[in-house]
Write a protein that holds these residues in place. Structure first.
Motif, PDB file in Angstrom:
ATOM      1  N   GLY A  50       3.881  37.910  54.498  1.00  0.00           N
ATOM      2  CA  GLY A  50       2.847  37.503  55.445  1.00  0.00           C
ATOM      3  C   GLY A  50       1.897  38.613  55.820  1.00  0.00           C
ATOM      4  N   SER A  91       0.893  39.745  60.381  1.00  0.00           N
ATOM      5  CA  SER A  91       1.890  38.727  60.016  1.00  0.00           C
ATOM      6  C   SER A  91       2.207  37.852  61.220  1.00  0.00           C
ATOM      7  CB  SER A  91       3.154  39.363  59.440  1.00  0.00           C
ATOM      8  OG  SER A  91       3.853  40.094  60.417  1.00  0.00           O
ATOM      9  N   SER A  92       2.206  38.428  62.411  1.00  0.00           N
ATOM     10  CA  SER A  92       2.434  37.635  63.618  1.00  0.00           C
ATOM     11  C   SER A  92       1.258  36.705  63.888  1.00  0.00           C
ATOM     12  CB  SER A  92       2.654  38.557  64.823  1.00  0.00           C
ATOM     13  OG  SER A  92       3.810  39.334  64.638  1.00  0.00           O
ATOM     14  N   LYS A  94      -0.643  35.411  61.647  1.00  0.00           N
ATOM     15  CA  LYS A  94      -0.550  34.331  60.657  1.00  0.00           C
ATOM     16  C   LYS A  94       0.469  33.278  61.093  1.00  0.00           C
ATOM     17  CE  LYS A  94      -0.285  33.616  55.709  1.00  0.00           C
ATOM     18  NZ  LYS A  94      -0.191  34.271  54.408  1.00  0.00           N
ATOM     19  N   ARG A  95       1.620  33.717  61.597  1.00  0.00           N
ATOM     20  CA  ARG A  95       2.668  32.783  62.034  1.00  0.00           C
ATOM     21  C   ARG A  95       2.250  31.985  63.266  1.00  0.00           C
ATOM     22  NH1 ARG A  95       6.121  37.128  60.842  1.00  0.00           N
ATOM     23  NH2 ARG A  95       6.210  37.665  63.032  1.00  0.00           N
ATOM     24  N   ALA A  96       1.399  32.566  64.108  1.00  0.00           N
ATOM     25  CA  ALA A  96       1.009  31.904  65.353  1.00  0.00           C
ATOM     26  C   ALA A  96      -0.218  31.019  65.185  1.00  0.00           C
ATOM     27  CB  ALA A  96       0.732  32.950  66.424  1.00  0.00           C
ATOM     28  N   SER A  97      -0.773  30.990  64.004  1.00  0.00           N
ATOM     29  CA  SER A  97      -2.008  30.248  63.770  1.00  0.00           C
ATOM     30  C   SER A  97      -1.897  28.804  64.254  1.00  0.00           C
ATOM     31  CB  SER A  97      -2.341  30.279  62.282  1.00  0.00           C
ATOM     32  OG  SER A  97      -3.513  29.550  62.035  1.00  0.00           O
ATOM     33  N   ASP A  99      -1.013  27.619  67.136  1.00  0.00           N
ATOM     34  CA  ASP A  99      -0.067  27.374  68.225  1.00  0.00           C
ATOM     35  C   ASP A  99      -0.496  28.205  69.434  1.00  0.00           C
ATOM     36  OD1 ASP A  99       2.098  27.329  70.017  1.00  0.00           O
ATOM     37  OD2 ASP A  99       3.556  27.182  68.393  1.00  0.00           O
ATOM     38  N   LYS A 102       2.133  30.455  71.168  1.00  0.00           N
ATOM     39  CA  LYS A 102       2.450  31.645  70.375  1.00  0.00           C
ATOM     40  C   LYS A 102       1.318  32.660  70.449  1.00  0.00           C
ATOM     41  CE  LYS A 102       5.642  29.710  66.976  1.00  0.00           C
ATOM     42  NZ  LYS A 102       5.846  29.422  65.551  1.00  0.00           N
TER      43      LYS A 102
END
Length: 144
Positions: A50, A91-92, A94-97, A99, A102
């Motif tokens: 990520g 990377s964080s 990307k994961r929170a996109s 939301d 988040k």
């Protein structure tokens, strides 16, 4: 007298044996170097984790400049560490996109990842976290 001579001879013989043992081939004990990765393999591994690709020299400079504009103490002469933390923050992002909860948490995480909350408590505010997060997103991973 004989005891002293015999003792001295035994000590010298022991030292010689020890020294000759040091000269033996000990290459088997040395670990081999890890295999180097190709650029393609490295890029693939980054994507799987990520992480964005390594930033260009220009992007890196702009990112560090943005952090220094927020507060010069954030980078504090540790450019590589700041860029590494920024890439990890990508990377964080990307994961929170998408939301919203988040994304709010990202601001707190950014302050922690850049050790603002412990090193620079006087600027550990949501505003500072948001500014750092924006600098990361804009300069290191605009496509996330």
């Amino acid at each position: 007298m004989r005891t002293r001579t015999t003792t001295a001879a035994l000590i010298v013989a022991g030292l010689l044996l020890t020294l000759t043992a040091c000269g033996e081939d000990d290459t088997a004990a040395k670990p081999s170097a890890p295999p180097s990765l190709t650029d393609e393999q490295r890029s693939s591994a980054r994507a799987a984790a990520g992480l964005p690709p390594e930033p260009s020299t220009t992007a890196r400079y702009k990112f560090l400049e943005a952090l220094n504009d927020i507060d010069r103490r954030i980078v504090d002469g540790k450019d590589d560490k700041a860029v590494s933390r920024g890439l990890n923050q990508c990377s964080s992002i990307k994961r929170a996109s998408g939301d919203e909860d988040k994304q709010v948490e990202l601001v707190k995480q950014t302050l922690s990842r850049f050790t603002i909350d412990t090193r620079l408590p006087d600027i550990a505010t949501p505003e500072t976290g948001g500014e750092i997060l924006a600098a990361v997103h804009q300069n290191l991973c605009p496509d996330f």
